[in-house]
Design a protein around this motif. Structure first.
Motif, short mmCIF file in Angstrom:
data_model
loop_
_atom_site.label_atom_id
_atom_site.label_comp_id
_atom_site.label_asym_id
_atom_site.label_seq_id
_atom_site.Cartn_x
_atom_site.Cartn_y
_atom_site.Cartn_z
N MET A 156 0.84 -1.19 0.00
CA MET A 156 0.00 0.00 0.00
C MET A 156 0.88 1.25 0.00
N LYS A 157 0.59 2.18 -0.88
CA LYS A 157 1.30 3.45 -0.91
C LYS A 157 0.62 4.42 0.04
N ILE A 158 1.44 5.17 0.78
CA ILE A 158 0.93 6.10 1.78
C ILE A 158 1.36 7.52 1.41
N PHE A 159 0.41 8.44 1.38
CA PHE A 159 0.67 9.84 1.09
C PHE A 159 0.26 10.67 2.30
N ARG A 160 1.05 11.66 2.64
CA ARG A 160 0.72 12.57 3.74
C ARG A 160 0.38 13.93 3.16
N GLY A 161 -0.79 14.44 3.53
CA GLY A 161 -1.22 15.73 3.03
C GLY A 161 -1.94 15.63 1.70
N PHE A 162 -2.35 16.78 1.20
CA PHE A 162 -3.18 16.82 -0.01
C PHE A 162 -2.51 17.56 -1.17
N HIS A 163 -1.21 17.80 -1.07
CA HIS A 163 -0.55 18.61 -2.09
C HIS A 163 0.22 17.78 -3.10
N HIS A 164 0.00 16.47 -3.09
CA HIS A 164 0.62 15.63 -4.11
C HIS A 164 -0.15 15.78 -5.42
N PRO A 165 0.53 15.91 -6.53
CA PRO A 165 -0.19 16.02 -7.81
C PRO A 165 -0.88 14.70 -8.14
N GLN A 166 -2.19 14.69 -7.97
CA GLN A 166 -2.99 13.49 -8.25
C GLN A 166 -2.42 12.26 -7.54
N VAL A 167 -2.86 12.06 -6.32
CA VAL A 167 -2.47 10.88 -5.56
C VAL A 167 -2.77 9.63 -6.38
N ALA A 168 -3.87 9.64 -7.10
CA ALA A 168 -4.21 8.54 -8.00
C ALA A 168 -4.80 9.13 -9.26
N PHE B 251 -14.30 21.11 0.87
CA PHE B 251 -13.83 19.75 1.14
C PHE B 251 -14.06 18.86 -0.09
N ILE B 252 -15.22 18.99 -0.67
CA ILE B 252 -15.54 18.20 -1.86
C ILE B 252 -14.69 18.64 -3.05
N GLU B 253 -14.66 19.95 -3.30
CA GLU B 253 -13.97 20.46 -4.49
C GLU B 253 -12.46 20.24 -4.42
N ARG B 254 -11.85 20.59 -3.29
CA ARG B 254 -10.40 20.58 -3.19
C ARG B 254 -9.83 19.20 -2.91
N LEU B 255 -10.49 18.45 -2.02
CA LEU B 255 -9.93 17.17 -1.60
C LEU B 255 -10.46 16.00 -2.43
N ILE C 139 -12.28 15.93 -5.20
CA ILE C 139 -12.15 16.06 -6.66
C ILE C 139 -10.74 16.46 -7.06
N GLY C 140 -10.24 17.56 -6.50
CA GLY C 140 -8.95 18.09 -6.92
C GLY C 140 -7.77 17.20 -6.58
N SER C 141 -7.69 16.73 -5.35
CA SER C 141 -6.54 15.93 -4.94
C SER C 141 -6.69 14.44 -5.22
N LEU C 142 -7.86 13.89 -4.93
CA LEU C 142 -8.02 12.44 -4.97
C LEU C 142 -8.74 11.93 -6.22
N ARG C 143 -9.38 12.82 -6.96
CA ARG C 143 -10.04 12.45 -8.22
C ARG C 143 -10.98 11.26 -8.00
N THR C 144 -11.89 11.46 -7.10
CA THR C 144 -12.78 10.38 -6.67
C THR C 144 -13.75 9.98 -7.78
N ARG C 145 -13.83 8.69 -8.04
CA ARG C 145 -14.78 8.14 -9.00
C ARG C 145 -15.98 7.49 -8.30
#
Length: 263
Positions: free
Chosen positions: A1-13, A105-109, A111-117
């Motif tokens: 499992m890959k672990i990321f800290r914070g929300f500033h990674h360019p597209q965690v997935a 929370f929805i827009e930035r995290l 959608i923007g960071s996690l690109r939730t499907r």
């Protein structure tokens, strides 16, 4: 499992199926949610992802009134990884996150960071400043942004709703079998052995000491234990967990284990 800290990674997935929660103890209710998460991710051809927070939000808002931790962050992530989750994002719960509006929370995290499907949440999930966000808001956002959402019903064991609170209550009462049923495994404490004052060694009862990372252990007392990781099979021992007012004024909790027939 890959672990990321914070929300500033360019597209965690590139895209993910996501669930959000504290996952303290990773009990059978959490396990059911993670199994569903993995199935949905596989069905959609995306990665499964867990969003969790450190510290626990209740620790941030009221440290003294916060519940005892069932697991450290490391223990929690290890347990989540054992369930087959591909990604974990650990968000720092701070003032900025606490005041983040639900829409942001929805827009930035999400959608923007996690690109939730696809999003899976508990039936009591709330989010955003003043806990204003709810399932209805997420469902409306899903229509706009193109992600689907579902809730997971509670898991019941012997007529009791499985929750972290139920596990804490069982441990505090010494009902270890109930705690194991709720968790789906015996309760464990993981940690690094640290040097002590060797008082037990002077009495002929040497102990391995594990510092408890949080000030509130979920259980206090003397227990028969099994210790894994030292030999091919589990070592038998007796443990004391709690505070030692006669030795260190009860400032920090400590786990001390004496192993039988072991040097």
């Amino acid at each position: 499992m890959k672990i990321f800290r914070g929300f500033h990674h360019p597209q965690v997935a590139s895209a993910c199926a996501l669930t959000i929660g504290n996952f303290d103890g990773v009990h059978r209710g959490h396990q059911a949610m993670l199994a569903l998460l993995n199935n949905e991710a596989q069905h959609r051809g995306v990665q499964s992802c867990v969003l969790t927070f450190e510290p626990h939000p209740r620790e941030f808002f009221a440290t003294r009134a916060a519940p005892a931790r069932l697991s450290t962050l490391r223990e929690k992530l290890e347990l989540i990884a054992e369930e087959g989750v591909a990604l974990a994002c650990v968000g720092r719960f701070n003032t900025a996150l606490a005041h983040l509006e639900a829409e942001e929370f929805i827009e930035r995290l999400l959608i923007g960071s996690l690109r939730t499907r696809h999003l899976i949440v508990g039936d009591d999930f709330r989010f955003g400043a003043k806990r204003r966000g709810n399932f209805a808001m997420l469902r409306e956002a899903g229509v706009r942004h193109g992600f689907t959402i579902e809730t997971v019903p509670s898991v019941m064991v012997d007529g009791v709703r499985v929750s972290s609170s139920a596990v804490r209550a069982a441990l505090a009462d010494g009902r270890m079998e109930d705690a194991a049923r709720f968790l789906g495994r015996p309760y464990e404490i993981d940690g690094r052995v640290v040097p002590g004052r060797q008082l037990g060694r002077q009495l002929g009862v040497p102990t391995a000491n594990i510092r408890i990372k949080h000030d509130k252990p979920p259980l206090i007392g003397v227990y028969a234990v099994e210790v894994r990781g030292l030999a091919a099979t589990a070592c038998q021992g007796v443990a004391n967990i709690g505070f030692r007012p006669s030795v260190n004024q009860g400032i920090n909790p400590l786990l001390e284990i004496h192993l039988f027939d072991f040097n």
